[in-house]
Structure formats: structure tokens, C-alpha cells
Enzyme design. Sequence first.
Site, PDB file in Angstrom:
ATOM      1  CG  ASN A  79      -1.734  -1.405   1.268  1.00 28.99           C
ATOM      2  OD1 ASN A  79      -1.641  -2.114   1.931  1.00 28.99           O
ATOM      3  ND2 ASN A  79      -2.671  -1.302   0.539  1.00 28.99           N
ATOM      4  CG  MET A  88      -0.110   4.833   3.065  1.00 28.50           C
ATOM      5  SD  MET A  88       0.411   5.089   4.763  1.00 28.50           S
ATOM      6  CE  MET A  88       0.206   3.296   5.307  1.00 28.50           C
ATOM      7  CB  CYS A  89      -2.730   3.337  -1.434  1.00 25.10           C
ATOM      8  SG  CYS A  89      -4.366   3.039  -2.064  1.00 25.10           S
ATOM      9  CG  LEU A  90      -3.852   5.399   4.367  1.00 25.62           C
ATOM     10  CD1 LEU A  90      -3.677   6.448   5.611  1.00 25.62           C
ATOM     11  CD2 LEU A  90      -4.194   3.929   5.118  1.00 25.62           C
TER      12      LEU A  90
END
Length: 154
Positions: A79, A88-90
Site C-alpha cells: 500500500n 501511501m494508499c489509504l
Amino acid sequence: MGSQKRIAKELSELTASPPDGITVTLLDEANLYEWKVLMEGPEGSPYQGGIFQIRLVLPTEYPFKPPTVSFATKIYHPNVTNDDKGSMCLGMLRPDEWKPSSKIGAVLEFARQLLAEPMPDDAIEGRIAEQYKNDNKRYDEIAREWTRKHANKT
């Protein structure tokens, strides 16, 4: 001006009682919008024992727009982008999912939780996500190696 007040309040709350394994400071005392976050790798994860530096940048429209969170420390994770940006993939940080009531502390706790439990189905590094799902032992080895190499306590 309201955003600065809210940011200052959240910063002082996080400095006074930070979430587990997380330390927050300003990157530059004169700039409330850029934070330096140190995050300990969670116990039981391949990141355990590492200290990761994270950049948190707040937009001037905060809390109506989400902060951006990126890893300054290289990390092997499905991620987080594997480049110099360390984006960051949130899910909660996507503009369509962000809620003004969300707090930065919750964002940081969620980010740390993601280290303990990656979300391979929401990955930005597809190859690492595949490895996490299909060859978890090798994924753990590489993640541990990167943690030793890049996230040592210095």
C-alpha cells in the site's frame, strides 16, 4: 484561520498523548501544515524494530480536504509506492471518502495498522500485493530486510 486553530489543537493533543508507537513533531516550527511523524513498526509485523519517518502535509482547506501521508523511509509494502515519493494508499484519505470530522490521530493509527495488516486488494504496488497473497513467507523476508536496511533506529 479556523483550519490553523484546529491543526494547532490536534497537534498539541497528539504531542501530549500520542497514539501507540507514534511521535509527532513539526518539520519546521514556523509551518503548521507539515508534520514529521516517526512510526514504530508494529510488533509481530515484518516492520517490528524499525522506525519509519512519515511526512504528513495538511492542505490549507483542512479539515475539508484530507492530508497527504507519505513515507520518507523506504518500505516494502503493497500500500506504499516503491519510489522516492513513498505515497501511501489509504481509503480514508481519498477526497470522496474523507470526512471533516476525521482526526489526524486516527489517520496515523490507521496507517500504523496498515503496516500490521496490509490491504493487498487496495494496493498500489501490485507485484508486492501478489507476493503478500501468494508467497507470504518471502514477502515477510523482504519486508524485514528492507526494515533492517532503511528503518533502523538511528
